[in-house]
Design an enzyme around this catalytic site. Structure first.
Site, PDB file in Angstrom:
ATOM      1  N   LYS B  83       0.890  -1.234  -0.076  1.00  0.00           N
ATOM      2  CA  LYS B  83       0.080  -0.135   0.029  1.00  0.00           C
ATOM      3  C   LYS B  83       0.975   1.219  -0.039  1.00  0.00           C
ATOM      4  CE  LYS B  83      -3.931   1.937   2.713  1.00  0.00           C
ATOM      5  NZ  LYS B  83      -4.669   1.801   3.882  1.00  0.00           N
ATOM      6  N   SER B 158      -9.329   2.017   3.220  1.00  0.00           N
ATOM      7  CA  SER B 158      -8.643   2.754   2.293  1.00  0.00           C
ATOM      8  C   SER B 158      -7.722   1.896   1.527  1.00  0.00           C
ATOM      9  CB  SER B 158      -7.773   3.774   3.206  1.00  0.00           C
ATOM     10  OG  SER B 158      -7.029   3.101   4.147  1.00  0.00           O
ATOM     11  N   SER B 182      -9.825  -0.459   7.403  1.00  0.00           N
ATOM     12  CA  SER B 182      -9.315  -0.132   5.987  1.00  0.00           C
ATOM     13  C   SER B 182      -8.645  -1.450   5.389  1.00  0.00           C
ATOM     14  CB  SER B 182      -8.316   1.032   6.056  1.00  0.00           C
ATOM     15  OG  SER B 182      -9.116   2.057   6.116  1.00  0.00           O
TER      16      SER B 182
END
Lengths: 121, 491, 481
Positions: B83, B158, B182
């Site tokens: 990420k 997210s 997330s």
């Protein structure tokens, strides 16, 4: 600072149902308040987005106001989820000088100094 | 060899590890094949912000060599994506934001270091909601990520990029971060496995901070087994993170075989109400029934203050974030406004231009709840509610081993559907946030479909019960094959 | 100053702790490095970095707390103080707010009348220092050097118990001595390791309510602090007596003009939004730790002062000067132990000739060219009458230049005192005979001419005649015995 306080006592799940009936522009924060907050946070808001920001922030403040009804007498605030204490490290120099590599990331550097618009004192 | 490599993308990490070990294919072949697949689908799904082909090929070569010499690490030659919230040395690290759009990190996050040291091959940095603030991957400066199950839909957020990439079988695993859900929520919406460890289990050093007392690094994979493999490498004490816990890391993979028989599973009364979509409820209940059939006991538990978890979170997280975001000022790194008139202009315009709307909102809410006159009523109050919620969980865990329920209230929603009202978006995390507030480990596993869209089952354990929830998840995956079903276009 | 007014002063001292590395990172704290060569990623507030606490600062803070009779908190918390300024890279300073590491201490000073006065120390807390801004040399820009960012500070806050600039300086000197005694700070005001801000207000005598205060900053020597405070007191009184109001503001001291003036920058919305730093955990100290710190405390200035007066029978003023610095005190004691001369003599020499010699070269006592044992040797020669006090100064100078020990020099230069009675008598007779006029005047009543005769005898003997004997013999002879 005036604020229309809205205390929602009903459980959170009712919000999901009540979404459809949510009144438009339920303003809790004033434009002045938002302007002050923006300055404190050093955020320039475009004129075009300002009203929307006031609206959305107000909704959020209204939403979190639910907390006021929570039974927190005699409850300690929780800053960390685990009951830990701070570990101490030894007093040793472990970081070398990597200034040149690091300063490649900076937009404005001179003679090893970071530059900002002149500050008057 | 061409035939064999075509199916590589469908394999889990564990399966790939086996294939590499047996010499079925090389790490180089694997890497090339996945890089190609990334390329094929990037425009469609927008899962990546940066693809690191050169680094990947270098590492693949090194991995092949290490295997030849017999000194492979546990993830030798296996593909991984990070990420874009994790700092990667020499590689663009944007956090999904314009304000770091040009930021090349001078150092590696601990998580990245450990995964590298284990021999993994980094293929790229995945797309995400800006600074991890969002539940739909729509706040990214680099455009939204599409859900591979239906490209009009959001993959959740997210960690939407990692989730979508894994779900689309572009990569078998990706790291993520979870502050309010997330990792787990996008895992649920994309039919993948998402693991958030106990707070302090994995180092936060190099993981750009959003809400420091809630953030935790984790993984998105297609099986609990893969998650266990990765957690074993990522977890452990890091002296560079004061909130890192000094506690031995068990062999999570070995622990997977623990049977479900005798496991006491708590069902939270408050979770199953009008807020939960009927179809999701049905799938989750079916999953629970399957576990019961395998020998678990289902016990109703009460988390009386759980309804306050979302409001408490939306005070605490923005407060911490408002402070964490102050370092982004254009002076030492990142975006800088042109021709600033004075210092105030430099700050205000740099940050006004650099941050997106959601980040600015959260900074402002955070600033507000910490400000003089409001601190007690909001921040302090929220931290007290947090204590209440933690106490509720602790009490519940006196009677049960894990708590199970839905991960998200609905299946994937349309891109653009929830962006008008922030509260509607925030309520996506209604089942996941509690675990962040209390620092508990949680995992989401696929448990079925509603109208062709995945549904997630969430398991939450007490502190450091990762073995327990992984084992339960793994056993569930021995009984079902939801996790093996991929989106039609990408399977 | 008009006697209708009472002055109220509170002091905040920012004291850099003398650690090798920074409070939250492993970068060096050494003074004088090139800009930004001692600012690591943590000090620069890079994305993703985290603070880890230097244990030495905790020990040092605890030492200070115990030295001022304060409570050392068993549990203290770091908090973020949020504000934007270029020398503050994270946009917040890690400090301590509600639960500082040290609370409720005290210090005794002497007021203008020589009476003991208790000054309360509200708290002392740990925090990180900011970087430095350089406003000249960058055209329309200001240059930021973050080497100093992250240096550990102990902020010491006094109660507003001080009533004059003199008391303020007294308090400051004491704190200064303590931190140097404890070796937790080098107290170097020029280098910025010991910085003082003063909060000054006045109120009519008898009024309980405090007047509006101003904060004085940029005070980097004891002399300037005293002047600045005095200027500010006068200024405030003038404002109030003219019917105006004192504005609560921060003022800088201009040493060239000897005046204070308001600071132009920042300081509008001072909402620091303090909250506990989530990257750091509570610092928890147990009794064992605190006891170990207590055991390691050196004798503190006050205790040493009392002991010097009692044990060495020193004049209090001298004892105070000697105990300002632990190094000087130790030196004095070393001399006192080695010499047969009474300790007051040793004190006189350390405070007088030795200090003068050190000051002339601007060196510390640690760099003294005469070691304690050597000085003791010199004093012994005075005590045993080998040389006079006056000749001793010559010997001292020669020793300072490295010409050898006292004995060597006395031997080499033939400086031994003349103590032979008949030899002195002979010279006295000769001097008296050579100065009949002065003799007559002396016998006529001009007693102070004794000095003239002593001088003459000393001249004849190259200064080596024992002054005591000279005096004795001269008096007899001059009186006609």
């Amino acid at each position: 600072m005036h604020k229309a306080v809205c205390i929602i006592a009903a459980p959170c799940s009712a919000w999901l149902l009540g979404r459809q009936e949510y009144p438009e522009h339920f303003v809790s924060l004033t434009r002045d308040q938002v302007q002050q907050i923006a300055i404190l946070a050093r955020l320039k808001l475009a004129d075009a987005e300002f009203d929307d920001v006031v609206d959305k922030l107000s909704r959020i403040v209204d939403f979190v106001d639910q907390l006021q009804a929570a039974p927190t007498d005699d409850v300690l605030p929780m800053a960390h989820p685990l009951n830990m204490s701070q570990r101490l490290r030894a007093d040793e120099v472990t970081e070398p000088d990597e200034r040149d590599e690091i300063q490649e990331n900076a937009a404005s550097v001179e003679d090893g100094y970071y530059l900002v618009p002149k500050v008057l004192e | 060899m061409a035939q064999a490599t075509d199916a590589l993308y469908a394999r889990t990490l564990t399966e790939l590890a086996s294939g590499l070990k047996q010499g079925e294919f090389s790490s180089r072949d694997l890497t090339e094949s996945l890089l190609q697949r990334i390329d094929e689908h990037q425009a469609r799904l927008n899962t990546f912000i940066t693809v690191t082909s050169d680094i990947a090929l270098q590492r693949a070569a090194a991995a092949d060599k290490a295997r030849a010499n017999g000194n492979e690490g546990p993830l030798n030659g296996l593909p991984i994506v990070h990420k874009d919230l994790f700092c990667t040395r020499g590689v663009l690290t944007t956090c999904g934001s314009h304000i770091l759009g040009n930021f090349v990190s001078p150092y590696d996050a601990t998580v990245v270091e450990r995964i590298n040291a284990a021999g993994a091959v980094m293929l790229g940095k995945t797309n995400m909601d800006e600074f991890a603030m969002g539940s739909s991957n729509e706040t990214s400066y680099f455009g939204p990520v599409k859900n591979p199950w239906n490209e009009k839909l959001s993959p959740g957020g997210s960690s939407g990029g990692s989730a979508a990439a894994v779900a689309a079988r572009i990569v078998p695993a990706g790291t993520g971060t979870d502050t309010g859900g997330s990792i787990r929520q996008p895992a649920a919406l994309t039919g993948t496995v998402g693991l958030k460890p106990t707070y302090g289990r994995v180092s936060r050093f190099g993981m750009v901070a959003f809400a420091s007392s809630l953030d935790q690094a984790g993984v998105i994979t297609r099986s609990a087994e893969d998650a266990a493999l990765l957690l074993g490498v990522m977890a452990g004490y890091d002296p560079r993170d004061s909130t890192s816990v000094d506690r031995p890391v068990p062999d999570y993979v070995a622990g997977l075989s623990k049977p479900v028989k005798g496991l006491k599973i708590g069902i939270v009364r408050q979770h199953f109400d009008e807020g939960l979509d009927a179809g999701c409820e049905e799938r989750v209940k079916a999953a629970l029934a399957a576990l019961k059939e395998a020998g678990a006991t289902l016990i109703e538990v009460d988390l009386p203050n759980i309804d306050l978890s979302v409001p408490a979170y939306y005070v605490v997280a923005p407060a911490e974030c408002s402070s964490n975001m102050s370092r982004f000022d254009g002076v030492r790194f990142g975006h800088r406004a042109d021709n600033p008139q004075d210092l105030l202009d430099l700050y205000c315009r740099t940050r006004g231009e650099g941050f997106g709307a959601e980040v600015k909102r959260r900074i402002m809410i955070g600033t507000y709840v910490l400000s003089a006159g409001y601190y007690d009523a909001y921040y302090l109050k929220a931290q007290k509610v947090r204590q209440l919620i933690s106490q509720d969980f602790k009490k519940a865990f006196e009677n049960v081993d894990v708590i199970a329920g839905p991960t998200a209230p609905t299946t994937a929603f349309a891109i653009g559907e929830k962006t008008d009202d922030p509260i509607t978006m925030y309520l996506n995390d209604i089942y996941t946030i509690g675990a962040n507030l209390a620092g508990l480990p949680g995992i989401s596993v696929p448990c079925g479909f509603v109208d062709g869209l995945p549904v997630g089952l969430q398991l939450v354990g007490p502190h450091f019960a990762e073995e327990q929830i992984l084992a339960c998840a793994h056993q569930y995956q021995q009984l079902t094959d939801w996790h093996q079903q991929g989106p039609r276009d990408f399977s | 100053m008009s006697s209708n007014w009472e002055v109220v002063i509170g002091l905040e001292i920012h004291n850099q702790l003398a650690t090798k590395s920074k409070i939250f990172s492993g970068a060096s704290t050494a003074y004088g490095a090139d800009a930004n060569t001692q600012a690591c990623l943590i000090d620069l507030g890079y994305p993703g970095v985290l603070p880890v606490l230097n244990g030495e600062v905790v020990r040092m803070a605890a030492m200070f707390g115990l030295a001022v009779n304060a409570t050392v908190a068993r549990r203290s918390i770091f908090a973020r103080k949020n504000y934007f300024y270029p020398d503050l890279p994270k946009g917040y300073q890690i400090s301590q707010y509600e639960l500082p590491i040290v609370e409720n201490g005290e210090l005794m000073i002497l007021d203008e009348d020589g009476n003991e006065k208790r000054i309360g120390i509200t708290r002392a807390h740990l925090e990180e220092d900011a970087g430095k801004s350089v406003h000249e040399g960058f055209g329309q820009s200001t240059g930021i050097d973050l080497n100093r960012a992250g240096t550990p500070l102990l902020e010491i806050v006094s109660e507003p118990d001080l009533r004059s600039a003199k008391q303020a300086i007294s308090y400051l000197r004491k704190i200064h001595a303590i931190v140097r005694y404890l070796e937790i700070s080098d107290g170097n005001m020029q280098e910025g390791s010991f910085r003082c801000d003063a909060n000054v207000s006045v109120r009519p005598i008898g009024q309980e309510e405090l007047g509006t205060r101003t904060e004085l900053k940029n005070l980097n020597s004891f002399r300037f602090i005293e002047k600045a405070i005095n200027f500010e007191i006068e200024r405030q009184i003038e404002v109030l007596e003219d019917g105006g109001n004192v504005v609560q503001e921060t003022r800088l001291y201009d040493s060239d003009k000897d005046e204070t003036r308001p600071m132009r920058s920042k300081e509008e919305a001072n909402d620091y939004r303090y909250f506990p730093d989530p990257d750091l955990l509570p610092v928890e100290l147990d009794d064992e730790f605190i006891e170990a710190v207590r055991q390691s405390l050196p004798e503190l200035p006050d205790a040493k002062l009392e002991r010097f007066i009692e044990q060495y029978k020193l004049k209090p003023g001298d004892a105070e000067i000697l105990t300002h610095s632990r190094a000087v005190a130790d030196y004095f004691e070393a001399v006192a132990k080695e010499t047969d001369a009474i300790p007051q003599v040793a004190a006189n020499w350390v405070i007088g000739d030795l200090s003068a010699a050190l000051n002339k070269e601007s060196i510390d006592i640690a760099a003294s060219r005469i070691e304690a044992a050597a000085l003791a040797g010199l004093l012994n020669r005075i005590a045993d009458n080998t040389i006079s006090g006056k000749i001793a100064k010559q010997v001292f100078d020669a020793m300072w230049l490295g010409e050898g020990s006292a004995d060597n020099i006395i031997e080499a230069k033939g400086l031994k005192q003349i103590t032979d009675f008949s030899a002195i008598e002979g010279i006295v007779d000769a001097v008296i005979a050579a100065n009949p006029g002065q003799l007559a005047e002396y016998r006529g009543g001009k007693d102070k001419l004794l000095g003239f005769f002593v001088g003459q005898v000393m001249q004849q003997t190259g200064g080596k005649a024992n002054p005591g004997q000279v005096n004795e013999i001269l008096k007899k002879k001059l009186s006609g015995d």
